[in-house]
Write a protein that holds these residues in place. Sequence first.
Motif, PDB file in Angstrom:
ATOM      1  N   UNK A 110      10.571  97.126  -9.517  1.00  0.00           N
ATOM      2  CA  UNK A 110      10.047  98.347 -10.134  1.00  0.00           C
ATOM      3  C   UNK A 110       9.843  98.158 -11.637  1.00  0.00           C
ATOM      4  N   UNK A 111      10.848  97.587 -12.288  1.00  0.00           N
ATOM      5  CA  UNK A 111      10.761  97.367 -13.730  1.00  0.00           C
ATOM      6  C   UNK A 111       9.621  96.406 -14.070  1.00  0.00           C
ATOM      7  N   UNK A 112       9.544  95.311 -13.320  1.00  0.00           N
ATOM      8  CA  UNK A 112       8.511  94.306 -13.583  1.00  0.00           C
ATOM      9  C   UNK A 112       7.106  94.852 -13.336  1.00  0.00           C
ATOM     10  N   UNK A 113       6.947  95.600 -12.244  1.00  0.00           N
ATOM     11  CA  UNK A 113       5.634  96.170 -11.926  1.00  0.00           C
ATOM     12  C   UNK A 113       5.193  97.153 -13.007  1.00  0.00           C
ATOM     13  N   UNK A 114       6.089  98.010 -13.426  1.00  0.00           N
ATOM     14  CA  UNK A 114       5.769  98.993 -14.453  1.00  0.00           C
ATOM     15  C   UNK A 114       5.338  98.303 -15.749  1.00  0.00           C
ATOM     16  N   UNK A 115       6.109  97.316 -16.176  1.00  0.00           N
ATOM     17  CA  UNK A 115       5.786  96.576 -17.410  1.00  0.00           C
ATOM     18  C   UNK A 115       4.465  95.827 -17.257  1.00  0.00           C
ATOM     19  N   UNK A 116       4.280  95.203 -16.099  1.00  0.00           N
ATOM     20  CA  UNK A 116       3.075  94.410 -15.858  1.00  0.00           C
ATOM     21  C   UNK A 116       1.818  95.275 -15.929  1.00  0.00           C
ATOM     22  N   UNK A 117       1.817  96.416 -15.245  1.00  0.00           N
ATOM     23  CA  UNK A 117       0.642  97.291 -15.251  1.00  0.00           C
ATOM     24  C   UNK A 117       0.386  97.818 -16.660  1.00  0.00           C
ATOM     25  N   UNK A 118       1.453  98.193 -17.363  1.00  0.00           N
ATOM     26  CA  UNK A 118       1.300  98.676 -18.737  1.00  0.00           C
ATOM     27  C   UNK A 118       0.664  97.601 -19.612  1.00  0.00           C
ATOM     28  N   UNK A 119       1.177  96.373 -19.529  1.00  0.00           N
ATOM     29  CA  UNK A 119       0.646  95.274 -20.341  1.00  0.00           C
ATOM     30  C   UNK A 119      -0.791  94.926 -19.948  1.00  0.00           C
ATOM     31  N   UNK A 120      -1.072  94.929 -18.664  1.00  0.00           N
ATOM     32  CA  UNK A 120      -2.427  94.612 -18.206  1.00  0.00           C
ATOM     33  C   UNK A 120      -3.432  95.626 -18.749  1.00  0.00           C
ATOM     34  N   UNK A 121      -3.070  96.883 -18.732  1.00  0.00           N
ATOM     35  CA  UNK A 121      -3.959  97.925 -19.278  1.00  0.00           C
ATOM     36  C   UNK A 121      -4.104  97.763 -20.778  1.00  0.00           C
ATOM     37  N   UNK A 122      -3.005  97.434 -21.433  1.00  0.00           N
ATOM     38  CA  UNK A 122      -3.046  97.234 -22.892  1.00  0.00           C
ATOM     39  C   UNK A 122      -3.966  96.062 -23.246  1.00  0.00           C
ATOM     40  N   UNK A 123      -3.981  95.061 -22.363  1.00  0.00           N
ATOM     41  CA  UNK A 123      -4.837  93.885 -22.560  1.00  0.00           C
ATOM     42  C   UNK A 123      -6.251  94.104 -22.028  1.00  0.00           C
ATOM     43  N   UNK A 124      -6.525  95.351 -21.590  1.00  0.00           N
ATOM     44  CA  UNK A 124      -7.841  95.755 -21.102  1.00  0.00           C
ATOM     45  C   UNK A 124      -8.288  95.013 -19.847  1.00  0.00           C
TER      46      UNK A 124
END
Length: 183
Positions: A110-124
Amino acid sequence: MKDPRENEDIDFMSAMEGVTRHKHDKADTQIKRSKSDLHNKQYRRQAAIQQEDKVIDGLSDEAVELVESSEELLFANPGVQLRVLKRLKQGHIPWEQGLDLHGYTVDQARDQLSKFIFEARRNKARCVIVVHGKAHSSESQQAMIKSYVNEWLKRLNGVLAFCSAQAKDGGAGALYVLLKRDK
């Protein structure tokens, strides 16, 4: 001109005629609590703290509906065009980043998925892949991470759609995730 409030004062005074005033030294504002009440309060406080730990970015680790390990997943938020969803399912939208959740506990995933999606969106990033696995290592093992990922992605901010990947990218053990691009 006579003040209309004078009549109200007179009416109130006549209504209160014969009423005696009761005098208190001090009001008892202390609430008497038993030891069990204090224990319950501590228990509720601890449970609330633990509950906060179970929810990250709106994602809970509470029980979810289990999906079969070989089941194909497909989800789209309202407004996602059918043509775009079809391209995603066929693997025609190239994924730019990936996350492999093999070996993670539910909380870690859960923690990894949340961080990953947030970072992916931040990286466009427009499309990413999430490998959740199929839980084929044991007959009795269910696809827990897959089931949770299926629910979490539906709740994560910025996820437009997701579907099971093509066989070359992991098939039913992975998901293509289409992300909303912030302007």
